[in-house]
Design an enzyme around this catalytic site. Structure first.
Site, short mmCIF file in Angstrom:
data_model
loop_
_atom_site.label_atom_id
_atom_site.label_comp_id
_atom_site.label_asym_id
_atom_site.label_seq_id
_atom_site.Cartn_x
_atom_site.Cartn_y
_atom_site.Cartn_z
N ALA A 1 7.56 6.80 -10.89
CA ALA A 1 5.87 6.33 -11.29
C ALA A 1 5.49 6.40 -12.70
CB ALA A 1 5.06 7.01 -10.15
N CYS B 1 -3.11 16.69 -3.66
CA CYS B 1 -2.94 17.77 -2.68
C CYS B 1 -2.88 18.97 -3.21
CB CYS B 1 -1.86 17.50 -1.62
SG CYS B 1 -0.22 17.49 -2.82
N1 SAH Z 1 2.61 9.39 0.66
C1 SAH Z 1 3.46 10.17 1.51
C2 SAH Z 1 3.86 11.67 1.12
C3 SAH Z 1 4.23 11.67 -0.40
S1 SAH Z 1 4.71 13.30 -0.86
C4 SAH Z 1 3.65 10.22 3.04
O1 SAH Z 1 2.44 9.92 3.36
O2 SAH Z 1 4.49 10.53 3.75
C5 SAH Z 1 5.05 13.01 -2.69
C6 SAH Z 1 6.35 12.27 -2.96
O3 SAH Z 1 6.41 11.92 -4.48
C7 SAH Z 1 7.70 12.79 -2.78
O4 SAH Z 1 8.24 12.01 -1.82
C8 SAH Z 1 8.40 12.88 -4.14
O5 SAH Z 1 9.62 12.69 -3.96
C9 SAH Z 1 7.78 11.86 -4.74
N2 SAH Z 1 7.66 11.97 -6.24
C10 SAH Z 1 7.53 13.16 -7.13
N3 SAH Z 1 7.40 12.83 -8.46
C11 SAH Z 1 7.34 11.71 -8.29
C12 SAH Z 1 7.40 10.47 -9.63
N4 SAH Z 1 7.30 10.99 -10.80
N5 SAH Z 1 7.41 9.09 -9.37
C13 SAH Z 1 7.65 8.57 -7.97
N6 SAH Z 1 7.81 9.48 -7.04
C14 SAH Z 1 7.67 11.01 -6.96
#
Ligand code: SAH
Length: 391
Positions: free
Chosen positions: A275, A335
């Site tokens: 992201a 979180c």
């Molecule tokens: N929204 C999800 C939970 C998100 S947990 C639900 O409701 O099920 C956070 C997520 O961010 C994880 O899956 C992790 O793999 C991802 N993540 C961590 N760093 C990231 C980055 N830099 N870019 C994109 N995704 C990332």
């Protein structure tokens, strides 16, 4: 004979106000030799009884209290009473199938997490004192729920602080660890062995419903989508198109499978991407979305990381605000417990002013009711978020 621990005079206020932790630097004397994980009695400096809990010399959190009643024995019946009370609370609040049955300190069972997915249970014992009761707890679950299976997801780094190893195991006869759940009408595969945390983020249950009314006909971006829960709910609530992004390939593969499971494959598209790379690129390309969801992982797991974390949160929120059409919505979360609400509000406010946007708060979001927050046990509060209209 149960050993007694006496606290330094005046160092018991936090405990008296409801917090269950005793740090090493609060302790005046420990009577006798205490084995790791053993139950001790805790007294204040004037020798008034405060409670009973388990002891671990190796941990900075030397004792975690389990009861405030001197007569209450810590044994299988104790765990059965506590877990029954956890269950009753969830039942009262309408939880039936999938929910967090035990949320550690907030359920007065420090360092214990139990998630329930239908008749399968996932356990985490995150301290040595609680780990010692693991088989007893599994027996209690057998007696109360006659589950199809119990799995231990103790591959959690925090266990090292307690002198424990990381491990994953069946605490019952083996069962297929990837299975389907139905969450408020949406079908999802949960992988309790290889998924993140215990396999599924139950704490966002109520927040997924916040997408109702803002998704109809919308073009939506679900950043940090994991297995696509928000994306799938957006599709259920009538989204025209949802793009889900996650840095984890296995999460994206699972999200795609989940889209197929619900016949949303023409609405939901998932990509493996970072992201922090994509959002600025899309700002340059002047992409526009009606709704963006930002549910990143905890950018800090301690107090000293707040500043860097805050910069990370601000970066993605600022970019997202630029990518949202006038009148569109940002659904944004943190979180991390250490990112306190005040710091989170301030960060959002700065992101808005840097992005040159006016934001209107539509809703304040928090963790689901099966993750209750005990006031005075500040660690029990961690998830916060907003639905914001970007003007
Ligand atoms: N929204 C999800 C939970 C998100 S947990 C639900 O409701 O099920 C956070 C997520 O961010 C994880 O899956 C992790 O793999 C991802 N993540 C961590 N760093 C990231 C980055 N830099 N870019 C994109 N995704 C990332």
């Amino acid at each position: 004979m149960i050993s007694k621990v006496i606290l330094i005079k005046g160092k018991h206020q936090r405990i008296l106000s409801g917090h269950p932790w005793v740090y090493g630097n609060q302790i005046e004397t420990v009577q006798g030799i205490v084995e790791p994980g053993e139950i001790v009695e805790v007294y204040d400096g004037k020798k008034f009884f405060l409670g009973k809990g388990y002891y671990n010399e190796k941990s900075q959190i030397r004792i975690r209290l389990l009861t405030r009643q001197r007569e209450e024995e810590i044994n299988k019946d104790f765990f059965k009473r506590r877990i029954t009370s956890c269950w009753n609370y969830r039942k009262q609040l309408g939880y039936i199938e999938n929910y967090r049955l035990v949320f550690g300190e907030a359920d007065f069972l420090p360092a214990l997490v139990i998630d329930k997915f239908g008749d399968l249970f996932v356990i985490q014992t995150l301290s040595l004192g609680m780990d010692r009761w693991k088989t007893t707890i599994a027996t209690v679950l057998e007696e109360l729920f006659s589950p199809k299976g119990i799995y231990e997801r103790n591959d959690v780094p925090v266990r090292k602080l307690e002198g424990l190893t990381e491990q994953k195991n069946f605490l019952s006869a083996p069962f297929p660890t990837k299975f389907e759940i139905n969450e408020d009408g949406v079908k999802l595969f949960v992988d309790v062995e290889n998924g993140q945390k215990t396999g599924f983020f139950l704490d966002q249950k109520e927040n997924r419903k916040a997408l109702q009314f803002i998704s109809e006909g919308a073009n939506i971006l679900d950043c940090f989508c994991y297995t696509g829960s928000f994306a799938l709910f957006a599709a259920k609530f009538g989204a025209r198109h949802v793009l889900g992004l996650d840095v984890s390939e296995s999460a994206v593969a699972q999200a795609k499978e989940n889209a197929l499971l619900n016949n949303f494959e023409n609405i939901c598209e998932f990509q493996t991407a970072n992201a922090f790379d994509e959002l600025p690129q899309w700002v340059k390309e002047k992409k526009i979305f009606d709704v963006i969801i930002l549910d990143p992982p905890a950018f800090t797991k301690n107090r000293s990381g707040i500043e860097a974390a805050s910069r990370g949160y601000k970066e993605i929120n600022l970019r997202a605000m630029k990518l949202i059409r006038k009148g569109g919505f940002l659904v944004t979360f943190s979180c991390s417990h250490f990112m306190e609400p005040g710091v989170f509000f301030e960060m959002i406010s700065q992101a808005a002013s840097n992005a040159g946007k006016t934001i209107r708060q539509v809703a304040y979001l928090s963790q689901s009711k099966d993750h209750p927050i005990v006031w005075n046990i500040e660690e029990t509060s961690y998830l916060k978020g907003f639905v914001l209209q970007v003007l």
